[in-house]
Design a protein around this motif. Sequence first.
Motif, PDB file in Angstrom:
ATOM      1  N   MET A   1      16.548 -31.663 -72.600  1.00 29.54           N
ATOM      2  CA  MET A   1      16.463 -32.934 -71.240  1.00 29.54           C
ATOM      3  C   MET A   1      18.142 -32.551 -70.457  1.00 29.54           C
ATOM      4  O   MET A   1      17.467 -32.764 -69.390  1.00 29.54           O
ATOM      5  CB  MET A   1      16.515 -34.304 -71.594  1.00 29.54           C
ATOM      6  CG  MET A   1      14.939 -34.831 -72.504  1.00 29.54           C
ATOM      7  SD  MET A   1      13.480 -35.495 -72.032  1.00 29.54           S
ATOM      8  CE  MET A   1      14.325 -36.982 -71.702  1.00 29.54           C
ATOM      9  N   GLY A   2      18.745 -32.945 -71.102  1.00 33.76           N
ATOM     10  CA  GLY A   2      19.911 -31.978 -70.123  1.00 33.76           C
ATOM     11  C   GLY A   2      19.657 -30.835 -69.388  1.00 33.76           C
ATOM     12  O   GLY A   2      19.841 -30.395 -68.061  1.00 33.76           O
ATOM     13  N   PHE A   3      19.045 -29.933 -70.418  1.00 31.65           N
ATOM     14  CA  PHE A   3      18.240 -28.881 -68.976  1.00 31.65           C
ATOM     15  C   PHE A   3      17.644 -29.194 -68.236  1.00 31.65           C
ATOM     16  O   PHE A   3      17.304 -29.002 -66.807  1.00 31.65           O
ATOM     17  CB  PHE A   3      17.793 -27.846 -70.193  1.00 31.65           C
ATOM     18  CG  PHE A   3      19.636 -26.412 -70.759  1.00 31.65           C
ATOM     19  CD1 PHE A   3      19.678 -25.957 -69.904  1.00 31.65           C
ATOM     20  CD2 PHE A   3      19.646 -26.673 -72.213  1.00 31.65           C
ATOM     21  CE1 PHE A   3      21.182 -24.999 -70.838  1.00 31.65           C
ATOM     22  CE2 PHE A   3      20.260 -25.864 -72.472  1.00 31.65           C
ATOM     23  CZ  PHE A   3      20.790 -25.161 -71.959  1.00 31.65           C
ATOM     24  N   LEU A   4      16.590 -29.720 -68.642  1.00 32.62           N
ATOM     25  CA  LEU A   4      15.866 -30.406 -67.577  1.00 32.62           C
ATOM     26  C   LEU A   4      16.270 -31.099 -66.537  1.00 32.62           C
ATOM     27  O   LEU A   4      15.307 -30.502 -65.040  1.00 32.62           O
ATOM     28  CB  LEU A   4      14.757 -31.170 -68.559  1.00 32.62           C
ATOM     29  CG  LEU A   4      13.598 -31.666 -67.145  1.00 32.62           C
ATOM     30  CD1 LEU A   4      11.999 -30.669 -67.094  1.00 32.62           C
ATOM     31  CD2 LEU A   4      12.566 -32.609 -68.699  1.00 32.62           C
ATOM     32  N   THR A   5      16.462 -31.396 -66.758  1.00 33.80           N
ATOM     33  CA  THR A   5      17.584 -32.254 -65.435  1.00 33.80           C
ATOM     34  C   THR A   5      18.183 -31.216 -64.381  1.00 33.80           C
ATOM     35  O   THR A   5      18.241 -31.444 -63.367  1.00 33.80           O
ATOM     36  CB  THR A   5      18.669 -33.274 -66.254  1.00 33.80           C
ATOM     37  OG1 THR A   5      18.448 -34.413 -66.642  1.00 33.80           O
ATOM     38  CG2 THR A   5      19.249 -33.992 -64.760  1.00 33.80           C
ATOM     39  N   MET A   6      18.973 -30.676 -64.477  1.00 39.52           N
ATOM     40  CA  MET A   6      19.934 -29.459 -64.009  1.00 39.52           C
ATOM     41  C   MET A   6      18.997 -28.440 -63.157  1.00 39.52           C
ATOM     42  O   MET A   6      18.943 -28.203 -62.763  1.00 39.52           O
ATOM     43  CB  MET A   6      20.638 -28.442 -64.783  1.00 39.52           C
ATOM     44  CG  MET A   6      21.544 -29.130 -65.154  1.00 39.52           C
ATOM     45  SD  MET A   6      22.939 -28.103 -66.326  1.00 39.52           S
ATOM     46  CE  MET A   6      23.635 -27.330 -65.186  1.00 39.52           C
ATOM     47  N   ILE A   7      17.245 -28.686 -63.873  1.00 34.44           N
ATOM     48  CA  ILE A   7      16.278 -27.513 -62.831  1.00 34.44           C
ATOM     49  C   ILE A   7      15.388 -28.352 -61.753  1.00 34.44           C
ATOM     50  O   ILE A   7      15.597 -28.415 -60.933  1.00 34.44           O
ATOM     51  CB  ILE A   7      15.507 -27.079 -64.390  1.00 34.44           C
ATOM     52  CG1 ILE A   7      15.651 -26.590 -64.611  1.00 34.44           C
ATOM     53  CG2 ILE A   7      13.756 -27.198 -63.165  1.00 34.44           C
ATOM     54  CD1 ILE A   7      15.251 -25.641 -66.100  1.00 34.44           C
ATOM     55  N   VAL A   8      15.449 -29.791 -62.538  1.00 32.17           N
ATOM     56  CA  VAL A   8      14.934 -31.706 -61.680  1.00 32.17           C
ATOM     57  C   VAL A   8      15.679 -31.544 -60.460  1.00 32.17           C
ATOM     58  O   VAL A   8      15.083 -31.986 -59.729  1.00 32.17           O
ATOM     59  CB  VAL A   8      13.925 -31.756 -61.964  1.00 32.17           C
ATOM     60  CG1 VAL A   8      12.804 -30.985 -63.071  1.00 32.17           C
ATOM     61  CG2 VAL A   8      14.569 -32.971 -62.893  1.00 32.17           C
TER      62      VAL A   8
END
Length: 222
Positions: free
Chosen positions: A141-148
Amino acid sequence: MIPLADSVNIANLFGALALLMSFAMLYQRRLGSMLALFSVQSMMVAALAFWMAALKNAPDLFITGAITMLLKGGLVPLLLMVYITKLDVRREVQPAYRMGWTIALALALVTLSILISGSAMAGSNVLERNMLALGLSLVLMGFLTMIVRHNAVCQVIGFISIENGMLLAVIGAGGMPMIIELSIALAVFFSFIIFGIFFFHIRERFDTLDIRYIDAYRRDRE
């Protein structure tokens, strides 16, 4: 003496609340609210460390919880808010993709984490398996936050929440050597200082913290 089932349920509750904060951060559009949610997530990880320290009589986990609570639950969100105020950046940020798709992808990542932890920790106890699933979910989810998110502050929040996920999984497995925990805490703190310098430079150069302007500038120079 607390029954084992109740101990596991309380630990799961702290981990589940930390994961819930990740979903809320993905949905949130205001920087101040994202920082508050990140602070609550860090407090939940710290509470889990205190709980596991009491259950296992492990003083190292008390220190881990104290470092997490002070550094990521208080100091880092406070300094990020100081950066936002000093740089006078726009406090409302838009996600790069539709919110429905983002939440659906987040749910898929949580499902993937459960499947991976179930197969990788088949011989372990329920608590360790659940903590690995929750920790891996927080990391993804941390990676997803950085992507979106294209805002630099949001990307820093996503980056530090990845460390929360790794810490949650390690706490569930019984902790790590104190020297490694202190090294990670110092690395997070100094990385945060570097991010602050980075913020001031891109704000001065581009008059915004939206990293899309950096990409456009780079393409123009090419």
